[in-house]
Design a protein around this motif. Structure first.
Motif, PDB file in Angstrom:
ATOM      1  N   ALA A  68     -13.712 -10.603   4.694  1.00  0.00           N
ATOM      2  CA  ALA A  68     -12.285 -10.517   5.007  1.00  0.00           C
ATOM      3  C   ALA A  68     -11.678  -9.317   4.279  1.00  0.00           C
ATOM      4  O   ALA A  68     -12.085  -8.961   3.179  1.00  0.00           O
ATOM      5  N   GLN A  69     -10.699  -8.742   4.953  1.00  0.00           N
ATOM      6  CA  GLN A  69     -10.067  -7.573   4.357  1.00  0.00           C
ATOM      7  C   GLN A  69      -9.058  -7.998   3.299  1.00  0.00           C
ATOM      8  O   GLN A  69      -8.416  -9.048   3.432  1.00  0.00           O
ATOM      9  N   SER A  70      -8.918  -7.169   2.262  1.00  0.00           N
ATOM     10  CA  SER A  70      -7.934  -7.460   1.223  1.00  0.00           C
ATOM     11  C   SER A  70      -7.483  -6.163   0.565  1.00  0.00           C
ATOM     12  O   SER A  70      -8.154  -5.134   0.664  1.00  0.00           O
ATOM     13  N   VAL A  71      -6.346  -6.242  -0.096  1.00  0.00           N
ATOM     14  CA  VAL A  71      -5.775  -5.098  -0.809  1.00  0.00           C
ATOM     15  C   VAL A  71      -5.449  -5.546  -2.222  1.00  0.00           C
ATOM     16  O   VAL A  71      -4.805  -6.591  -2.406  1.00  0.00           O
ATOM     17  N   THR A  72      -5.887  -4.787  -3.202  1.00  0.00           N
ATOM     18  CA  THR A  72      -5.666  -5.137  -4.604  1.00  0.00           C
ATOM     19  C   THR A  72      -4.844  -4.065  -5.302  1.00  0.00           C
ATOM     20  O   THR A  72      -5.208  -2.889  -5.298  1.00  0.00           O
ATOM     21  N   GLN A  73      -3.740  -4.484  -5.858  1.00  0.00           N
ATOM     22  CA  GLN A  73      -2.952  -3.613  -6.717  1.00  0.00           C
ATOM     23  C   GLN A  73      -3.021  -4.239  -8.106  1.00  0.00           C
ATOM     24  O   GLN A  73      -2.408  -5.266  -8.366  1.00  0.00           O
ATOM     25  N   LEU A  74      -3.798  -3.632  -8.964  1.00  0.00           N
ATOM     26  CA  LEU A  74      -4.108  -4.244 -10.249  1.00  0.00           C
ATOM     27  C   LEU A  74      -2.919  -4.288 -11.192  1.00  0.00           C
ATOM     28  O   LEU A  74      -2.817  -5.180 -12.024  1.00  0.00           O
ATOM     29  N   ASP A  75      -2.022  -3.321 -11.081  1.00  0.00           N
ATOM     30  CA  ASP A  75      -0.893  -3.239 -12.009  1.00  0.00           C
ATOM     31  C   ASP A  75       0.331  -3.867 -11.382  1.00  0.00           C
ATOM     32  O   ASP A  75       0.842  -3.388 -10.384  1.00  0.00           O
ATOM     33  N   SER A  76       0.818  -4.957 -11.962  1.00  0.00           N
ATOM     34  CA  SER A  76       2.023  -5.582 -11.424  1.00  0.00           C
ATOM     35  C   SER A  76       3.270  -4.818 -11.865  1.00  0.00           C
ATOM     36  O   SER A  76       4.260  -4.793 -11.135  1.00  0.00           O
ATOM     37  N   GLN A  77       3.222  -4.228 -13.042  1.00  0.00           N
ATOM     38  CA  GLN A  77       4.358  -3.441 -13.537  1.00  0.00           C
ATOM     39  C   GLN A  77       3.848  -2.175 -14.211  1.00  0.00           C
ATOM     40  O   GLN A  77       2.849  -2.206 -14.928  1.00  0.00           O
ATOM     41  N   VAL A  78       4.552  -1.080 -13.983  1.00  0.00           N
ATOM     42  CA  VAL A  78       4.212   0.188 -14.630  1.00  0.00           C
ATOM     43  C   VAL A  78       5.500   0.813 -15.163  1.00  0.00           C
ATOM     44  O   VAL A  78       6.336   1.271 -14.389  1.00  0.00           O
ATOM     45  N   PRO A  79       5.678   0.789 -16.497  1.00  0.00           N
ATOM     46  CA  PRO A  79       6.814   1.494 -17.080  1.00  0.00           C
ATOM     47  C   PRO A  79       6.412   2.928 -17.405  1.00  0.00           C
ATOM     48  O   PRO A  79       5.303   3.178 -17.884  1.00  0.00           O
ATOM     49  N   VAL A  80       7.305   3.864 -17.143  1.00  0.00           N
ATOM     50  CA  VAL A  80       7.004   5.274 -17.418  1.00  0.00           C
ATOM     51  C   VAL A  80       8.306   5.991 -17.721  1.00  0.00           C
ATOM     52  O   VAL A  80       9.363   5.651 -17.177  1.00  0.00           O
ATOM     53  N   PHE A  81       8.249   6.972 -18.604  1.00  0.00           N
ATOM     54  CA  PHE A  81       9.446   7.724 -18.932  1.00  0.00           C
ATOM     55  C   PHE A  81       9.746   8.768 -17.860  1.00  0.00           C
ATOM     56  O   PHE A  81       8.851   9.275 -17.187  1.00  0.00           O
ATOM     57  N   GLU A  82      11.027   9.031 -17.729  1.00  0.00           N
ATOM     58  CA  GLU A  82      11.483  10.026 -16.754  1.00  0.00           C
ATOM     59  C   GLU A  82      10.789  11.362 -17.003  1.00  0.00           C
ATOM     60  O   GLU A  82      10.574  11.756 -18.147  1.00  0.00           O
ATOM     61  N   GLU A  83      10.402  12.026 -15.917  1.00  0.00           N
ATOM     62  CA  GLU A  83       9.729  13.322 -15.883  1.00  0.00           C
ATOM     63  C   GLU A  83       8.249  13.235 -16.266  1.00  0.00           C
ATOM     64  O   GLU A  83       7.560  14.259 -16.256  1.00  0.00           O
ATOM     65  N   ALA A  84       7.760  12.061 -16.565  1.00  0.00           N
ATOM     66  CA  ALA A  84       6.324  11.883 -16.820  1.00  0.00           C
ATOM     67  C   ALA A  84       5.605  11.657 -15.505  1.00  0.00           C
ATOM     68  O   ALA A  84       6.210  11.243 -14.507  1.00  0.00           O
ATOM     69  N   PRO A  85       4.284  11.910 -15.463  1.00  0.00           N
ATOM     70  CA  PRO A  85       3.513  11.617 -14.253  1.00  0.00           C
ATOM     71  C   PRO A  85       3.195  10.127 -14.159  1.00  0.00           C
ATOM     72  O   PRO A  85       3.215   9.400 -15.162  1.00  0.00           O
ATOM     73  N   VAL A  86       2.898   9.675 -12.948  1.00  0.00           N
ATOM     74  CA  VAL A  86       2.558   8.270 -12.756  1.00  0.00           C
ATOM     75  C   VAL A  86       1.475   8.148 -11.687  1.00  0.00           C
ATOM     76  O   VAL A  86       1.380   8.974 -10.771  1.00  0.00           O
ATOM     77  N   GLU A  87       0.633   7.137 -11.863  1.00  0.00           N
ATOM     78  CA  GLU A  87      -0.359   6.786 -10.850  1.00  0.00           C
ATOM     79  C   GLU A  87      -0.296   5.282 -10.626  1.00  0.00           C
ATOM     80  O   GLU A  87      -0.383   4.505 -11.577  1.00  0.00           O
ATOM     81  N   LEU A  88      -0.150   4.876  -9.382  1.00  0.00           N
ATOM     82  CA  LEU A  88      -0.183   3.460  -9.008  1.00  0.00           C
ATOM     83  C   LEU A  88      -1.475   3.232  -8.240  1.00  0.00           C
ATOM     84  O   LEU A  88      -1.749   3.916  -7.252  1.00  0.00           O
ATOM     85  N   ARG A  89      -2.235   2.233  -8.686  1.00  0.00           N
ATOM     86  CA  ARG A  89      -3.578   2.058  -8.151  1.00  0.00           C
ATOM     87  C   ARG A  89      -3.632   1.061  -6.996  1.00  0.00           C
ATOM     88  O   ARG A  89      -2.929   0.052  -6.997  1.00  0.00           O
ATOM     89  N   CYS A  90      -4.495   1.376  -6.050  1.00  0.00           N
ATOM     90  CA  CYS A  90      -4.705   0.509  -4.891  1.00  0.00           C
ATOM     91  C   CYS A  90      -6.164   0.571  -4.487  1.00  0.00           C
ATOM     92  O   CYS A  90      -6.721   1.658  -4.289  1.00  0.00           O
ATOM     93  N   ASN A  91      -6.770  -0.591  -4.385  1.00  0.00           N
ATOM     94  CA  ASN A  91      -8.126  -0.693  -3.869  1.00  0.00           C
ATOM     95  C   ASN A  91      -8.140  -1.661  -2.694  1.00  0.00           C
ATOM     96  O   ASN A  91      -7.382  -2.622  -2.667  1.00  0.00           O
ATOM     97  N   TYR A  92      -8.988  -1.390  -1.744  1.00  0.00           N
ATOM     98  CA  TYR A  92      -9.056  -2.245  -0.568  1.00  0.00           C
ATOM     99  C   TYR A  92     -10.504  -2.619  -0.285  1.00  0.00           C
ATOM    100  O   TYR A  92     -11.434  -1.950  -0.748  1.00  0.00           O
ATOM    101  N   SER A  93     -10.669  -3.681   0.432  1.00  0.00           N
ATOM    102  CA  SER A  93     -11.998  -4.071   0.883  1.00  0.00           C
ATOM    103  C   SER A  93     -11.952  -4.255   2.381  1.00  0.00           C
ATOM    104  O   SER A  93     -11.095  -4.957   2.902  1.00  0.00           O
ATOM    105  N   SER A  94     -12.827  -3.554   3.051  1.00  0.00           N
ATOM    106  CA  SER A  94     -12.900  -3.666   4.497  1.00  0.00           C
ATOM    107  C   SER A  94     -14.228  -3.118   4.959  1.00  0.00           C
ATOM    108  O   SER A  94     -14.697  -2.102   4.451  1.00  0.00           O
ATOM    109  N   SER A  95     -14.802  -3.787   5.933  1.00  0.00           N
ATOM    110  CA  SER A  95     -16.069  -3.330   6.482  1.00  0.00           C
ATOM    111  C   SER A  95     -15.875  -2.432   7.698  1.00  0.00           C
ATOM    112  O   SER A  95     -16.828  -1.937   8.266  1.00  0.00           O
ATOM    113  N   VAL A  96     -14.625  -2.231   8.061  1.00  0.00           N
ATOM    114  CA  VAL A  96     -14.332  -1.396   9.218  1.00  0.00           C
ATOM    115  C   VAL A  96     -13.387  -0.282   8.797  1.00  0.00           C
ATOM    116  O   VAL A  96     -12.843  -0.293   7.695  1.00  0.00           O
TER     117      VAL A  96
END
Lengths: 114, 115
Positions: free
Chosen positions: A1-29
């Motif tokens: 079955a397909q699914s989507v995982t976002q491991l970080d529920s909250q990400v605090p970051v200071f203004e003008e700093a860089p940010v990365e929000l993570r996403c992994n998925y599982s799918s055979s198609v």
């Protein structure tokens, strides 16, 4: 079955700093991949999408994401965030299996600090 | 181009009462979706229509939820009787039948509070 995982529920970051929000998925198609943003009391708005072609996708508001097929990831990045980027971000996949099915992750709350 | 319209934006009811939400998709969009978004969670598909036919309602609690899309245009989602756990935002989305662009277009949602 397909699914989507976002491991970080909250990400605090200071203004003008860089940010990365993570996403992994599982799918055979093959999948289409999306990032949506949701501001308080509003619906979901498309940030960017990967359908095919270049694995680096640029979206609105200075966001970009990179599709990595081998790692089944689609991480969202921004080199310099603003206070106005504070919102909930959802990663989603579209799977074609007879019809189109969209599966969403649980979301990451980005909080930009002054 | 007008977006997806939903009403009401907010609704407060007591448990065991009924409620109905309305959605008008973008003109020409054949596919319509109702999602339930509980606080702190991602949207969960309740029902998907293709024109006026149901494509997927596997996660719709059919003992209390019902939905229809008459004439393949606007749609109504009903809850009767409501439970406390139905408190959520109900999002309507639409897309063309074979979307080259790929994405869903969302309305602003209807926030339901069940007391």
């Amino acid at each position: 079955a397909q699914s989507v995982t976002q491991l970080d529920s909250q990400v605090p970051v200071f203004e003008e700093a860089p940010v990365e929000l993570r996403c992994n998925y599982s799918s055979s198609v093959s999948v289409y991949l999306f990032w949506y943003v949701q501001y308080p009391n509003q619906g979901l708005q498309l940030l960017l999408k990967y359908l095919s072609g270049s694995t680096l996708v640029k979206g609105i508001n200075g966001f970009e994401a990179e599709f990595n097929k081998s790692q089944t990831s689609f991480h969202l990045r921004k080199p310099s965030v603003h206070i106005s980027d504070t919102a909930e971000y959802f990663c989603a996949v579209r799977v074609t299996s007879g019809t189109y099915k969209y599966i969403f992750g649980t979301g990451t709350r980005l909080k930009v600090l002054a | 181009e007008a977006g997806v319209a939903q009403s009401p934006r907010y609704k407060i009811i007591e448990k065991r009462q009924s409620v109905a939400f309305w959605c008008n998709p973008i003109s020409g969009h054949a596919t319509l979706y109702w999602y339930q978004q509980i606080l702190g969670q991602g949207p969960k598909l309740l029902i998907q229509f293709q024109n006026n036919g149901v494509v997927d309602d596997s996660q719709l609690p059919k003992d209390r939820f019902s939905a229809e899309r008459l004439k393949g245009v606007d749609s109504t989602l009903k809850i009767q009787p409501a439970k406390l756990e139905d408190s959520a935002v109900y999002l309507c989305a639409s897309s063309p039948y074979r979307p080259d662009t790929g994405e869903l277009f969302f309305g602003e949602g209807s926030r339901l509070t069940v007391l």
